[in-house]
Design an enzyme around this catalytic site. Structure first.
Site, short mmCIF file in Angstrom:
data_model
loop_
_atom_site.label_atom_id
_atom_site.label_comp_id
_atom_site.label_asym_id
_atom_site.label_seq_id
_atom_site.Cartn_x
_atom_site.Cartn_y
_atom_site.Cartn_z
CE1 TYR A 27 -3.26 2.66 1.04
CE2 TYR A 27 -2.26 3.01 2.69
CZ TYR A 27 -3.38 3.57 1.66
OH TYR A 27 -4.16 4.62 1.88
CE LYS A 44 1.67 5.07 8.51
NZ LYS A 44 0.63 4.58 8.64
CG ASP A 51 6.10 3.55 0.62
OD1 ASP A 51 6.05 4.62 1.67
OD2 ASP A 51 4.56 3.63 0.13
N1 PMP Z 1 2.82 4.90 2.48
C1 PMP Z 1 3.06 3.13 3.33
C2 PMP Z 1 4.21 2.57 3.10
C3 PMP Z 1 1.96 3.02 3.99
O1 PMP Z 1 1.44 2.45 4.84
C4 PMP Z 1 0.85 4.29 4.65
C5 PMP Z 1 -0.15 5.02 5.33
N2 PMP Z 1 -0.80 3.79 5.84
C6 PMP Z 1 1.15 5.66 3.16
C7 PMP Z 1 2.10 5.65 2.12
C8 PMP Z 1 0.24 7.18 3.06
O2 PMP Z 1 0.58 7.55 3.70
P1 PMP Z 1 -0.62 8.32 4.62
O3 PMP Z 1 -1.46 7.74 5.16
O4 PMP Z 1 0.06 9.73 5.50
O5 PMP Z 1 -0.97 8.86 3.52
#
Ligand code: PMP
Length: 445
Positions: free
Chosen positions: A160, A283, A255
Protein backbone atom coordinates in the site's frame (compact mmCIF):
# COMPACT_ATOMS: atom_id res chain seq x y z
CA UNK A 1 -20.22 -3.54 21.59
CA UNK A 2 -21.32 -6.01 24.21
CA UNK A 3 -17.75 -7.25 24.68
CA UNK A 4 -16.58 -3.77 25.41
CA UNK A 5 -19.51 -3.07 27.70
CA UNK A 6 -18.71 -6.20 29.68
CA UNK A 7 -15.10 -5.16 29.82
CA UNK A 8 -16.04 -1.74 31.06
CA UNK A 9 -18.29 -3.27 33.69
CA UNK A 10 -15.45 -5.57 34.74
CA UNK A 11 -13.22 -2.55 35.15
CA UNK A 12 -15.84 -0.86 37.29
CA UNK A 13 -16.96 1.73 34.76
CA UNK A 14 -20.64 2.63 34.78
CA UNK A 15 -21.73 1.10 31.51
CA UNK A 16 -24.90 3.16 31.08
CA UNK A 17 -23.17 6.54 31.11
CA UNK A 18 -20.22 5.06 29.18
CA UNK A 19 -22.43 3.85 26.37
CA UNK A 20 -24.03 7.27 26.17
CA UNK A 21 -20.69 9.06 25.69
CA UNK A 22 -19.22 6.87 22.93
CA UNK A 23 -22.55 6.21 21.26
CA UNK A 24 -23.41 9.90 21.34
CA UNK A 25 -20.22 10.95 19.61
CA UNK A 26 -20.51 8.16 17.07
CA UNK A 27 -24.05 9.13 16.25
CA UNK A 28 -23.04 12.74 15.71
CA UNK A 29 -19.99 11.68 13.71
CA UNK A 30 -22.01 9.43 11.41
CA UNK A 31 -24.38 12.26 10.62
CA UNK A 32 -21.64 14.65 9.51
CA UNK A 33 -18.61 12.55 8.52
CA UNK A 34 -18.93 9.68 6.00
CA UNK A 35 -19.00 6.45 7.98
CA UNK A 36 -18.30 8.50 11.09
CA UNK A 37 -14.54 8.49 10.48
CA UNK A 38 -11.90 10.40 8.56
CA UNK A 39 -9.99 7.28 7.50
CA UNK A 40 -11.88 4.05 6.77
CA UNK A 41 -9.98 1.53 8.90
CA UNK A 42 -10.96 3.46 12.03
CA UNK A 43 -14.56 2.36 11.51
CA UNK A 44 -13.77 -1.25 12.61
CA UNK A 45 -15.60 -2.67 9.56
CA UNK A 46 -13.12 -5.57 9.30
CA UNK A 47 -13.83 -6.76 12.84
CA UNK A 48 -17.35 -5.43 13.46
CA UNK A 49 -18.44 -3.62 16.57
CA UNK A 50 -18.25 0.04 17.47
CA UNK A 51 -15.06 2.02 16.89
CA UNK A 52 -13.09 3.74 19.61
CA UNK A 53 -13.76 7.39 20.33
CA UNK A 54 -10.58 8.62 21.96
CA UNK A 55 -10.21 11.55 24.32
CA UNK A 56 -6.59 11.28 25.36
CA UNK A 57 -3.50 9.14 25.27
CA UNK A 58 -0.24 9.03 27.20
CA UNK A 59 2.74 6.70 26.99
CA UNK A 60 1.52 3.23 26.02
CA UNK A 61 -2.11 3.86 26.86
CA UNK A 62 -5.07 5.28 25.03
CA UNK A 63 -8.30 6.32 26.75
CA UNK A 64 -11.73 6.52 25.20
CA UNK A 65 -14.32 9.21 25.93
CA UNK A 66 -15.83 6.94 28.54
CA UNK A 67 -12.69 6.56 30.56
CA UNK A 68 -11.79 3.03 29.36
CA UNK A 69 -8.07 2.59 29.01
CA UNK A 70 -6.34 0.33 26.53
CA UNK A 71 -2.74 -0.77 26.19
CA UNK A 72 -2.11 0.54 22.67
CA UNK A 73 -0.21 -1.43 20.03
CA UNK A 74 -1.58 0.63 17.13
CA UNK A 75 0.37 3.77 17.96
CA UNK A 76 -1.61 5.90 15.52
CA UNK A 77 -0.60 3.39 12.81
CA UNK A 78 3.10 3.86 13.23
CA UNK A 79 4.20 7.40 13.97
CA UNK A 80 4.34 7.14 17.76
CA UNK A 81 7.64 5.36 18.19
CA UNK A 82 8.18 7.16 21.51
CA UNK A 83 4.62 6.49 22.68
CA UNK A 84 1.82 8.99 23.10
CA UNK A 85 2.45 12.54 24.28
CA UNK A 86 6.16 12.07 24.89
CA UNK A 87 7.12 15.00 27.14
CA UNK A 88 9.96 16.16 24.89
CA UNK A 89 7.81 16.05 21.77
CA UNK A 90 4.98 17.89 23.52
CA UNK A 91 7.43 20.53 24.79
CA UNK A 92 8.90 20.99 21.30
CA UNK A 93 5.41 21.35 19.80
CA UNK A 94 4.37 23.87 22.46
CA UNK A 95 7.51 25.89 22.00
CA UNK A 96 7.20 25.90 18.20
CA UNK A 97 3.49 26.74 18.26
CA UNK A 98 4.21 29.69 20.54
CA UNK A 99 6.37 31.12 17.78
CA UNK A 100 3.62 30.75 15.17
CA UNK A 101 1.92 27.70 13.71
CA UNK A 102 2.71 28.30 10.03
CA UNK A 103 4.77 30.81 8.08
CA UNK A 104 4.50 29.66 4.47
CA UNK A 105 8.19 30.50 4.23
CA UNK A 106 11.41 28.64 4.89
CA UNK A 107 12.21 28.08 8.55
CA UNK A 108 15.33 26.63 10.23
CA UNK A 109 13.53 23.51 11.48
CA UNK A 110 12.95 22.34 7.89
CA UNK A 111 16.65 22.61 7.20
CA UNK A 112 17.55 20.78 10.39
CA UNK A 113 15.14 17.92 9.73
CA UNK A 114 16.26 17.68 6.09
CA UNK A 115 19.89 17.50 7.24
CA UNK A 116 19.06 14.81 9.76
CA UNK A 117 17.06 12.68 7.33
CA UNK A 118 19.58 12.90 4.51
CA UNK A 119 22.50 12.15 6.84
CA UNK A 120 20.77 9.01 8.10
CA UNK A 121 19.41 7.42 4.94
CA UNK A 122 21.57 5.70 2.28
CA UNK A 123 21.93 7.63 -0.96
CA UNK A 124 19.70 10.49 0.14
CA UNK A 125 21.13 13.91 -0.68
CA UNK A 126 18.00 16.04 -0.80
CA UNK A 127 14.54 15.71 0.62
CA UNK A 128 11.30 17.60 0.23
CA UNK A 129 8.69 17.67 2.96
CA UNK A 130 4.98 17.21 2.38
CA UNK A 131 2.09 16.59 4.79
CA UNK A 132 1.26 12.89 4.38
CA UNK A 133 2.58 9.59 3.10
CA UNK A 134 0.16 9.74 0.20
CA UNK A 135 1.57 13.06 -0.92
CA UNK A 136 5.09 11.68 -0.60
CA UNK A 137 4.50 8.65 -2.86
CA UNK A 138 2.36 10.63 -5.29
CA UNK A 139 5.09 13.25 -5.64
CA UNK A 140 7.86 10.66 -5.91
CA UNK A 141 6.01 8.99 -8.78
CA UNK A 142 5.55 12.29 -10.61
CA UNK A 143 9.21 13.10 -10.10
CA UNK A 144 10.23 9.67 -11.40
CA UNK A 145 8.09 10.15 -14.49
CA UNK A 146 9.39 13.67 -15.04
CA UNK A 147 13.00 12.69 -14.50
CA UNK A 148 12.91 9.66 -16.81
CA UNK A 149 10.47 10.96 -19.39
CA UNK A 150 8.61 7.61 -19.10
CA UNK A 151 5.06 6.84 -18.02
CA UNK A 152 4.79 3.30 -16.71
CA UNK A 153 5.07 2.52 -13.05
CA UNK A 154 5.19 -0.84 -11.32
CA UNK A 155 3.81 -1.72 -7.93
CA UNK A 156 3.35 -4.96 -6.06
CA UNK A 157 0.19 -6.68 -5.03
CA UNK A 158 0.04 -6.51 -1.23
CA UNK A 159 1.87 -3.18 -0.92
CA UNK A 160 0.00 0.00 0.00
CA UNK A 161 1.35 3.40 -0.93
CA UNK A 162 -1.47 5.74 0.02
CA UNK A 163 -4.45 6.68 -2.09
CA UNK A 164 -3.09 8.57 -5.11
CA UNK A 165 -4.94 7.50 -8.28
CA UNK A 166 -2.11 5.63 -10.00
CA UNK A 167 -1.24 3.73 -6.81
CA UNK A 168 -4.78 2.71 -5.93
CA UNK A 169 -4.52 -0.05 -8.44
CA UNK A 170 -4.88 -3.82 -8.14
CA UNK A 171 -3.67 -6.67 -10.27
CA UNK A 172 -6.05 -7.25 -13.16
CA UNK A 173 -7.55 -10.70 -13.26
CA UNK A 174 -7.01 -11.45 -16.94
CA UNK A 175 -3.70 -10.02 -18.01
CA UNK A 176 -1.94 -10.52 -14.72
CA UNK A 177 0.16 -7.39 -14.64
CA UNK A 178 -2.22 -4.85 -16.16
CA UNK A 179 -3.49 -2.59 -13.42
CA UNK A 180 -7.18 -2.00 -12.81
CA UNK A 181 -8.63 0.66 -10.50
CA UNK A 182 -8.86 -0.53 -6.91
CA UNK A 183 -11.38 2.19 -6.06
CA UNK A 184 -14.34 3.79 -7.74
CA UNK A 185 -13.27 7.16 -9.06
CA UNK A 186 -9.87 6.06 -10.35
CA UNK A 187 -9.89 6.41 -14.15
CA UNK A 188 -9.09 3.16 -15.96
CA UNK A 189 -6.71 5.17 -18.14
CA UNK A 190 -4.60 6.00 -15.03
CA UNK A 191 -4.61 2.42 -13.80
CA UNK A 192 -3.47 1.22 -17.22
CA UNK A 193 -0.23 3.10 -16.74
CA UNK A 194 0.47 0.99 -13.64
CA UNK A 195 1.69 -2.60 -13.79
CA UNK A 196 1.03 -4.80 -10.78
CA UNK A 197 3.29 -7.73 -9.96
CA UNK A 198 3.27 -10.35 -7.22
CA UNK A 199 5.86 -9.96 -4.47
CA UNK A 200 8.62 -12.54 -4.15
CA UNK A 201 8.53 -13.50 -7.83
CA UNK A 202 11.77 -12.77 -9.69
CA UNK A 203 10.54 -14.51 -12.86
CA UNK A 204 7.51 -12.21 -13.16
CA UNK A 205 9.80 -9.24 -12.64
CA UNK A 206 12.23 -10.37 -15.31
CA UNK A 207 9.43 -11.08 -17.74
CA UNK A 208 7.92 -7.62 -17.30
CA UNK A 209 11.28 -5.89 -17.70
CA UNK A 210 12.11 -7.99 -20.77
CA UNK A 211 8.93 -6.73 -22.43
CA UNK A 212 8.50 -3.20 -21.16
CA UNK A 213 11.60 -2.35 -19.13
CA UNK A 214 12.58 0.62 -21.24
CA UNK A 215 9.17 2.27 -20.73
CA UNK A 216 9.16 1.87 -16.95
CA UNK A 217 9.72 5.12 -15.06
CA UNK A 218 9.79 3.56 -11.63
CA UNK A 219 9.12 0.55 -9.48
CA UNK A 220 7.70 1.34 -6.06
CA UNK A 221 7.83 -1.15 -3.22
CA UNK A 222 7.60 -1.26 0.54
CA UNK A 223 10.95 -2.97 1.11
CA UNK A 224 9.33 -4.52 4.17
CA UNK A 225 5.68 -4.76 3.12
CA UNK A 226 3.68 -3.97 6.26
CA UNK A 227 0.19 -3.24 4.96
CA UNK A 228 -0.98 -6.77 4.26
CA UNK A 229 0.34 -8.48 7.29
CA UNK A 230 4.13 -8.32 7.43
CA UNK A 231 5.45 -9.90 4.23
CA UNK A 232 9.18 -10.17 4.86
CA UNK A 233 10.97 -10.25 1.51
CA UNK A 234 13.92 -12.42 0.55
CA UNK A 235 17.04 -10.27 0.07
CA UNK A 236 17.55 -11.99 -3.31
CA UNK A 237 14.21 -10.61 -4.53
CA UNK A 238 15.07 -7.05 -3.53
CA UNK A 239 18.51 -7.41 -5.10
CA UNK A 240 16.97 -8.62 -8.37
CA UNK A 241 14.69 -5.59 -8.30
CA UNK A 242 17.64 -3.26 -7.76
CA UNK A 243 19.62 -4.87 -10.53
CA UNK A 244 16.80 -4.88 -13.12
CA UNK A 245 15.74 -1.28 -12.47
CA UNK A 246 19.34 -0.08 -12.73
CA UNK A 247 19.90 -2.01 -15.95
CA UNK A 248 16.79 -0.50 -17.59
CA UNK A 249 17.22 3.06 -16.31
CA UNK A 250 14.06 2.82 -14.20
CA UNK A 251 14.05 4.39 -10.75
CA UNK A 252 13.62 2.19 -7.70
CA UNK A 253 11.44 3.83 -5.05
CA UNK A 254 11.49 2.44 -1.52
CA UNK A 255 8.31 3.42 0.27
CA UNK A 256 9.61 3.71 3.81
CA UNK A 257 6.57 5.54 5.18
CA UNK A 258 6.25 2.84 7.86
CA UNK A 259 9.83 1.58 8.03
CA UNK A 260 11.74 4.88 7.76
CA UNK A 261 13.31 5.71 11.15
CA UNK A 262 11.38 2.80 12.66
CA UNK A 263 13.62 -0.13 11.70
CA UNK A 264 16.60 2.13 12.32
CA UNK A 265 17.78 5.53 11.12
CA UNK A 266 18.56 4.10 7.68
CA UNK A 267 15.22 2.32 7.33
CA UNK A 268 14.96 -0.92 5.36
CA UNK A 269 17.57 0.38 2.91
CA UNK A 270 20.30 0.22 5.55
CA UNK A 271 18.94 -3.09 6.82
CA UNK A 272 19.05 -4.77 3.42
CA UNK A 273 22.10 -2.96 2.07
CA UNK A 274 20.10 -1.93 -1.00
CA UNK A 275 20.03 1.74 -1.92
CA UNK A 276 16.96 2.96 -3.83
CA UNK A 277 16.92 5.95 -6.21
CA UNK A 278 14.08 7.61 -4.33
CA UNK A 279 12.64 7.01 -0.87
CA UNK A 280 9.43 8.14 0.73
CA UNK A 281 8.84 8.80 4.41
CA UNK A 282 6.04 9.71 6.77
CA UNK A 283 4.83 8.63 10.19
CA UNK A 284 7.92 8.57 12.50
CA UNK A 285 9.61 11.60 10.90
CA UNK A 286 6.60 13.69 11.89
CA UNK A 287 6.50 12.50 15.50
CA UNK A 288 2.68 12.23 15.33
CA UNK A 289 2.07 15.41 13.34
CA UNK A 290 1.20 15.39 9.62
CA UNK A 291 4.52 15.04 7.81
CA UNK A 292 5.68 13.12 4.78
CA UNK A 293 8.84 13.43 2.71
CA UNK A 294 10.45 12.13 -0.43
CA UNK A 295 14.05 12.34 -1.44
CA UNK A 296 16.93 11.04 -3.48
CA UNK A 297 20.16 12.11 -5.09
CA UNK A 298 20.53 15.80 -5.96
CA UNK A 299 20.66 14.98 -9.66
CA UNK A 300 17.17 13.48 -9.47
CA UNK A 301 15.68 15.99 -7.04
CA UNK A 302 16.85 18.84 -9.30
CA UNK A 303 13.95 18.03 -11.62
CA UNK A 304 11.53 19.45 -9.02
CA UNK A 305 10.15 22.99 -9.18
CA UNK A 306 11.48 25.64 -8.72
CA UNK A 307 14.71 24.22 -10.16
CA UNK A 308 13.15 21.88 -12.67
CA UNK A 309 9.95 21.24 -14.61
CA UNK A 310 8.22 18.75 -12.22
CA UNK A 311 5.66 20.73 -10.25
CA UNK A 312 5.09 19.97 -6.58
CA UNK A 313 4.01 22.28 -3.74
CA UNK A 314 2.17 22.54 -0.40
CA UNK A 315 0.73 25.37 1.71
CA UNK A 316 1.64 23.64 4.97
CA UNK A 317 4.71 21.72 3.74
CA UNK A 318 7.62 21.99 6.16
CA UNK A 319 5.26 23.28 8.82
CA UNK A 320 7.31 24.53 11.79
CA UNK A 321 5.26 22.75 14.46
CA UNK A 322 5.32 19.45 12.58
CA UNK A 323 9.06 19.80 11.89
CA UNK A 324 9.67 20.42 15.61
CA UNK A 325 7.78 17.23 16.53
CA UNK A 326 9.79 15.23 14.00
CA UNK A 327 13.10 16.67 15.14
CA UNK A 328 12.34 16.01 18.81
CA UNK A 329 11.34 12.43 18.00
CA UNK A 330 14.51 11.67 16.06
CA UNK A 331 16.67 13.32 18.72
CA UNK A 332 15.19 11.20 21.50
CA UNK A 333 15.49 8.04 19.42
CA UNK A 334 19.16 8.65 18.73
CA UNK A 335 20.06 9.90 22.19
CA UNK A 336 18.32 7.06 24.00
CA UNK A 337 19.56 4.27 21.75
CA UNK A 338 15.94 3.83 20.77
CA UNK A 339 16.24 1.29 17.99
CA UNK A 340 18.39 -1.07 20.06
CA UNK A 341 15.94 -0.80 22.96
CA UNK A 342 13.03 -1.51 20.63
CA UNK A 343 14.78 -4.63 19.33
CA UNK A 344 15.28 -5.82 22.93
CA UNK A 345 11.60 -5.24 23.57
CA UNK A 346 10.77 -7.12 20.37
CA UNK A 347 12.83 -10.11 21.55
CA UNK A 348 10.88 -9.98 24.78
CA UNK A 349 7.70 -10.15 22.71
CA UNK A 350 9.04 -13.23 20.87
CA UNK A 351 9.80 -14.93 24.19
CA UNK A 352 6.53 -13.98 25.88
CA UNK A 353 4.37 -15.09 22.95
CA UNK A 354 6.24 -18.33 22.14
CA UNK A 355 4.46 -20.49 24.77
CA UNK A 356 1.12 -18.83 24.00
CA UNK A 357 1.54 -19.61 20.31
CA UNK A 358 2.65 -23.17 21.08
CA UNK A 359 -0.56 -23.73 23.05
CA UNK A 360 -2.83 -21.81 20.67
CA UNK A 361 -5.97 -23.58 19.50
CA UNK A 362 -5.91 -21.37 16.38
CA UNK A 363 -3.15 -21.40 13.76
CA UNK A 364 -0.97 -18.54 14.93
CA UNK A 365 2.51 -17.17 14.39
CA UNK A 366 4.30 -14.00 15.28
CA UNK A 367 6.10 -12.26 12.42
CA UNK A 368 8.35 -9.48 13.67
CA UNK A 369 10.98 -7.09 12.33
CA UNK A 370 12.27 -4.73 14.99
CA UNK A 371 9.32 -2.93 16.53
CA UNK A 372 6.85 -3.98 13.81
CA UNK A 373 4.91 -7.16 14.54
CA UNK A 374 2.07 -9.12 13.06
CA UNK A 375 -0.03 -11.88 14.57
CA UNK A 376 -0.53 -14.11 11.53
CA UNK A 377 -3.54 -16.34 12.03
CA UNK A 378 -2.32 -18.96 9.62
CA UNK A 379 -0.17 -22.07 9.60
CA UNK A 380 2.93 -22.85 7.57
CA UNK A 381 5.75 -20.63 6.41
CA UNK A 382 5.45 -16.90 7.11
CA UNK A 383 3.83 -15.52 3.92
CA UNK A 384 5.97 -13.47 1.54
CA UNK A 385 3.26 -12.43 -0.91
CA UNK A 386 -0.39 -11.44 -0.86
CA UNK A 387 -1.28 -14.73 -2.55
CA UNK A 388 0.16 -16.64 0.41
CA UNK A 389 -2.24 -15.00 2.89
CA UNK A 390 -4.85 -17.32 4.36
CA UNK A 391 -8.29 -15.92 3.47
CA UNK A 392 -9.70 -17.49 6.66
CA UNK A 393 -7.58 -15.23 8.87
CA UNK A 394 -10.03 -12.30 9.12
CA UNK A 395 -12.81 -14.58 10.40
CA UNK A 396 -10.43 -15.92 13.04
CA UNK A 397 -9.15 -12.48 13.94
CA UNK A 398 -12.43 -10.66 14.65
CA UNK A 399 -13.35 -12.55 17.87
CA UNK A 400 -9.73 -12.48 19.01
CA UNK A 401 -9.56 -8.73 18.48
CA UNK A 402 -12.72 -8.17 20.51
CA UNK A 403 -11.63 -10.50 23.31
CA UNK A 404 -8.36 -8.58 23.57
CA UNK A 405 -10.11 -5.22 23.44
CA UNK A 406 -12.38 -6.42 26.21
CA UNK A 407 -9.25 -7.20 28.22
CA UNK A 408 -7.91 -3.70 27.62
CA UNK A 409 -5.48 -4.51 24.77
CA UNK A 410 -5.86 -2.49 21.58
CA UNK A 411 -4.51 -4.17 18.44
CA UNK A 412 -5.30 -2.92 14.95
CA UNK A 413 -8.92 -3.63 13.94
CA UNK A 414 -7.91 -5.75 10.95
CA UNK A 415 -6.24 -9.14 10.57
CA UNK A 416 -3.81 -7.69 8.04
CA UNK A 417 -2.61 -4.62 9.90
CA UNK A 418 0.61 -4.79 11.86
CA UNK A 419 1.22 -3.77 15.46
CA UNK A 420 3.86 -1.36 16.69
CA UNK A 421 6.04 -1.35 19.79
CA UNK A 422 7.13 1.99 21.16
CA UNK A 423 9.66 3.13 23.72
CA UNK A 424 6.71 3.68 26.06
CA UNK A 425 6.11 -0.07 26.16
CA UNK A 426 7.95 -2.08 28.78
CA UNK A 427 8.35 -5.72 29.75
CA UNK A 428 5.27 -5.63 31.98
CA UNK A 429 3.18 -4.43 29.05
CA UNK A 430 4.46 -7.32 26.97
CA UNK A 431 3.67 -9.81 29.75
CA UNK A 432 0.20 -8.33 30.07
CA UNK A 433 -0.36 -8.69 26.34
CA UNK A 434 0.86 -12.30 26.35
CA UNK A 435 -1.40 -13.22 29.29
CA UNK A 436 -4.42 -11.56 27.68
CA UNK A 437 -3.70 -13.26 24.37
CA UNK A 438 -3.56 -16.67 26.07
CA UNK A 439 -6.97 -16.08 27.66
CA UNK A 440 -8.45 -14.57 24.48
CA UNK A 441 -7.34 -17.53 22.37
CA UNK A 442 -9.00 -19.86 24.84
CA UNK A 443 -12.25 -17.92 24.47
CA UNK A 444 -12.25 -17.88 20.68
CA UNK A 445 -14.50 -20.28 18.79
N1 PMP B 1 2.94 4.26 2.24
C1 PMP B 1 2.87 3.34 3.20
C2 PMP B 1 3.87 2.22 3.20
C3 PMP B 1 1.90 3.42 4.19
O1 PMP B 1 1.85 2.48 5.14
C4 PMP B 1 1.00 4.50 4.18
C5 PMP B 1 -0.08 4.66 5.22
N2 PMP B 1 -0.23 3.69 6.14
C6 PMP B 1 1.09 5.44 3.15
C7 PMP B 1 2.08 5.29 2.20
C8 PMP B 1 0.16 6.60 3.07
O2 PMP B 1 0.41 7.47 4.13
P1 PMP B 1 -0.72 8.49 4.63
O3 PMP B 1 -1.77 7.66 5.28
O4 PMP B 1 0.01 9.38 5.58
O5 PMP B 1 -1.21 9.22 3.43
Amino acid sequence: MSDRREARAARGVDSASVATQSAGWLQRARARIPGGVNSPVRAFRAVGGEPLVVRRAAGAEIEDVDGNRFLDFVGSWGPLILGHAHPEVVAAVREAAGRGTSYGALCPQEVELAERVTAAYPGLEQVRFVSSGTEATMSAIRLARGATGRDLIVKFSGCYHGHADHLLVAAGSGLATLGRPDSAGVPAAFAERTRVLPLDDVDALEELFAGEGDAIAAVIIEPLPANNGLLVQRPAFLRALRELTARHGSLLIFDEVITGFRLGSGGAAAGTGITPDLATFGKVIGGGLPVGAFGGATGTMRHLAPEGPVYQAGTLSGNPVAMAAGLATLEVLERDDGWRRLETLGKKLDEALAPVIAASPLPLQLVRQGSIFWLALQAGEPPRSAAALDPQAPARYAPLFHALLGAGIYLAPSAYEVGFLSLAHDEQHIERFAAALRVALGECP
